[in-house]
Design an enzyme around this catalytic site. Structure first.
Site, PDB file in Angstrom:
ATOM      1  N   THR A  12       1.105  -1.383   0.118  1.00 18.74           N
ATOM      2  CA  THR A  12      -0.082   0.210  -0.163  1.00 18.74           C
ATOM      3  C   THR A  12       0.783   1.273  -0.316  1.00 18.74           C
ATOM      4  O   THR A  12       2.393   1.103   0.018  1.00 18.74           O
ATOM      5  CB  THR A  12      -0.837   0.117   1.372  1.00 18.74           C
ATOM      6  OG1 THR A  12      -1.313  -1.175   1.182  1.00 18.74           O
ATOM      7  CG2 THR A  12      -1.649   0.889   1.073  1.00 18.74           C
ATOM      8  N   THR A  59      -4.455   1.816  -2.584  1.00 20.04           N
ATOM      9  CA  THR A  59      -3.014   1.095  -2.106  1.00 20.04           C
ATOM     10  C   THR A  59      -4.038  -0.170  -3.212  1.00 20.04           C
ATOM     11  O   THR A  59      -5.522   0.212  -3.608  1.00 20.04           O
ATOM     12  CB  THR A  59      -4.057  -0.336  -0.876  1.00 20.04           C
ATOM     13  OG1 THR A  59      -3.244  -1.211  -1.094  1.00 20.04           O
ATOM     14  CG2 THR A  59      -5.349  -0.879  -1.289  1.00 20.04           C
ATOM     15  N   ASP A 109      -8.868  -8.907   0.640  1.00 14.00           N
ATOM     16  CA  ASP A 109      -9.701  -8.580   1.732  1.00 14.00           C
ATOM     17  C   ASP A 109     -10.394  -9.250   2.357  1.00 14.00           C
ATOM     18  O   ASP A 109     -10.957  -8.885   3.397  1.00 14.00           O
ATOM     19  CB  ASP A 109      -8.869  -7.505   2.231  1.00 14.00           C
ATOM     20  CG  ASP A 109      -8.159  -6.626   2.504  1.00 14.00           C
ATOM     21  OD1 ASP A 109      -6.408  -7.932   2.282  1.00 14.00           O
ATOM     22  OD2 ASP A 109      -7.694  -5.876   1.983  1.00 14.00           O
ATOM     23  N   SER A 111     -10.647  -3.245   5.879  1.00 12.72           N
ATOM     24  CA  SER A 111      -9.592  -3.295   5.249  1.00 12.72           C
ATOM     25  C   SER A 111      -8.683  -1.962   6.638  1.00 12.72           C
ATOM     26  O   SER A 111      -8.935  -1.949   7.890  1.00 12.72           O
ATOM     27  CB  SER A 111      -8.969  -1.630   4.552  1.00 12.72           C
ATOM     28  OG  SER A 111      -7.400  -0.622   4.669  1.00 12.72           O
ATOM     29  N   SER A 112      -6.965  -2.325   6.203  1.00 13.84           N
ATOM     30  CA  SER A 112      -6.248  -1.810   7.629  1.00 13.84           C
ATOM     31  C   SER A 112      -5.519  -0.776   7.510  1.00 13.84           C
ATOM     32  O   SER A 112      -4.645  -0.118   8.245  1.00 13.84           O
ATOM     33  CB  SER A 112      -4.861  -2.596   7.848  1.00 13.84           C
ATOM     34  OG  SER A 112      -5.653  -4.288   8.279  1.00 13.84           O
TER      35      SER A 112
END
Ligand code: GLY
Length: 558
Positions: free
Chosen positions: A367, A385, A409, A438-439
């Site tokens: 990302t 990303t 994801d 998402s992170s």
């Protein structure tokens, strides 16, 4: 144009100046690529605001940092205006209309290994162009074409290929798993581009021209959209013209946490980073750092336990809010909840992650994040990303950009959670038009209504924890931004039940002491690639730093 090329070449030659801080009075952009930071700062100099600079930087990164910079992926933007108002823009990719919760399973209902990260079915409907267009339309100042043109120039006139990209070029020549990547780093004679040779991307330049001339519709409708749909249909993908036409960026209220007089502004879901960051900061606020000084055994233990708890909650509860009406966001981010989570930390012993409950699927680490501030003090924190490095490594040669592989994801197998980190909780299973969890954790920390830190990073799951530690380093330990970025980081994500630590930066004695408490420690390479700006309000100076692990990154101010 020659002058421009010489300028960029000179900039790239100066790119390897290490990880010192950059100081500026009027504006700054810090990104993974110094040519893109230069584009963003040029927009600020022309009178553009932070949103304008962010749009131009993001599009430039799509040309100069193609492993993660993109128009074929998606991301999040946190915007704090100089009047203290904060908003966020969600341009996360979506599951196509033809997607289903069983699309990556075999006839026995088991995950076909790798299928959710490979091939055109792994591609989510891209959101980047919609997000940037929305941000500009609502908050930008300069004309749209002014913001897109620099990226077109970079693609059309070319950029000198950096050592990093040259290494990627060699890798894809030797190990390329797609024709697209095998031909990606070619010069006009059809040979592999060499380091420092000018690398041009004419097909990408044409796609960008369509976006320049028609805005969002230049990507989601018309000839670009038709080519995406044609390419998908011909090669087994499921994204259609209807998917593209229906894609909209969403403006969402930010989530806000507090820490000892600071306000922390982050993305709401479908980012899980914001919720987890607030939960961990709330837990840390309860600690006495005299008993757990920086990098001591007690400190690393406390951080790992905070991470373990926040990641377990993340796995159990979080997903796209538009498909989960009952996400317990208030509870997870409340001070009361943190008290409960803090109370069951044993200071002598590691907790045990319960493998019968929730774990984490692997997600991509490629990302990219950038931070922007303008003369008026408007601030942008943007992370976007393609999921893996070069995403799906697939694209139409006619369009010149790479599709994400963000479908990976989602939780791939409903109801199935295992020790290796596959997770099957319902909040993040695949549903058509749903955004995958998402992170990414673009963050702005403010004091008295003004930003003091703009920060973010790539790194998959580690994103949340590296942002967490960097925020703590700045506001709890008063570190200058470059030191906060470079300081030793750890990562714990509930399952697997182990602490990753940056090799050579944690003392062997501390490792032994943590092992004696029951922790498993695993050395890793550098965690995160942070791009940050702090604001010294007293001296009215912006201070930027790009992580030394970013070979082409840089902070440019004026
Ligand atoms: N693709 C990485 C993330 O969204 O967390």
């Amino acid at each position: 144009m020659k002058i421009k090329l010489i300028f960029f070449t000179a900039i790239l030659l100066f790119a390897h100046v290490g990880n010192t801080q950059t100081y500026a009075k009027n504006g700054m952009v810090v990104s993974d690529n110094i040519a893109a930071s230069t584009v963003g700062t040029a927009i600020l100099k022309q009178g553009g605001n932070a949103i304008d600079a962010a749009v131009a930087t993001a599009l430039a990164l799509a040309v100069t940092h193609p492993q993660a910079g993109n128009i074929g992926g998606g991301g999040f933007l946190v915007y704090m205006k100089s009047d203290s108002d904060v908003t966020t823009i969600d341009f996360r990719e979506k599951a196509p209309l033809k997607a289903s919760e069983t699309m990556f399973l075999d006839e026995n209902g088991s995950l076909i290994q790798g299928s959710n990260h490979n091939g055109l079915q792994s591609v989510g409907v891209p959101g980047t162009v919609a997000g940037l267009f929305f941000a500009h339309k609502k908050y930008g100042k300069l004309p749209w074409i002014t913001l897109v043109q620099p990226a077109i120039d970079l693609a059309e006139q070319g950029v000198p290929l950096s050592f990093t990209l040259y290494q990627h070029a060699l890798y894809y020549k030797e190990n390329g798993d797609s024709d697209f990547m095998a031909n990606y780093f070619k010069n006009e004679a059809g040979a592999l581009v060499q380091m420092d040779e000018i690398w041009k991307q004419p097909a990408l330049a044409n796609t960008l021209k369509s976006i320049r001339d028609k805005g969002k519709d230049g990507f989601y409708k018309g000839k670009v959209a038709k080519e995406i749909a044609r390419f998908m249909k011909k090669n087994g993908g499921i994204i259609t013209l209807k998917d593209l036409e229906k894609y909209e960026a969403i403006e969402r209220a930010p989530m806000k946490g507090t820490y000892k007089g600071h306000d922390i502004y982050v993305m709401a879901p479908p980012s899980s980073g914001g919720v987890a960051l607030i939960e961990m900061m709330n837990i840390m606020e309860l600690a006495n750092f005299k008993e757990a000084p920086f990098n001591s055994t007690a400190y690393v233990h406390l951080m790992a336990e905070a991470m373990r708890r926040a990641f377990a909650d993340r796995a159990e509860h979080l997903g796209d809010p538009d498909f989960n009406s009952d996400l317990p966001l208030e509870k997870l981010t409340s001070k009361e909840f943190a008290k409960n989570r803090y109370a069951n930390i044993d200071w002598q012993k590691a907790s045990v992650s319960d493998s019968t409950k929730f774990g984490q699927i692997y997600d991509g680490t490629n990302t990219t994040h950038f931070s922007v501030i303008d003369r008026e003090g408007n601030a942008v924190s943007l992370t976007y990303t393609l999921e893996h490095s070069y995403g799906s490594r697939l694209g139409s040669p006619k369009l010149g950009f790479i599709f994400n592989n963000e479908m990976g994801d989602f939780n791939p197998q409903p109801g199935y959670t295992n020790n290796n980190g596959v997770i099957g909780s319902p909040a993040n299973i695949i549903v058509p038009e749903k955004r995958m969890l998402s992170s990414m954790t673009p963050t702005i920390v403010a004091k008295d209504g003004k930003p003091i830190l703009i920060i973010g990073t790539p790194g998959g799951r580690t994103i949340i924890n590296t942002v967490f530690q960097t925020v703590l380093n700045v506001i709890e330990f008063n570190m200058p931004v470059h030191k906060a970025i470079e300081a030793m980081k750890i990562h714990h994500q509930w399952l697997p039940d182990r602490i990753l630590y940056e090799k050579d930066l944690l003392s062997p004695d501390t490792i032994k002491a943590l092992e004696a408490m029951g922790h498993t420690l695993v050395g890793s390479g550098q965690l995160g690639r942070l791009m940050g700006i702090t604001i010294d309000k007293e001296n009215k100076v912006y201070i930027g730093a790009s992580d030394s692990s970013s070979p082409d990154g840089g902070a440019i101010g004026y």
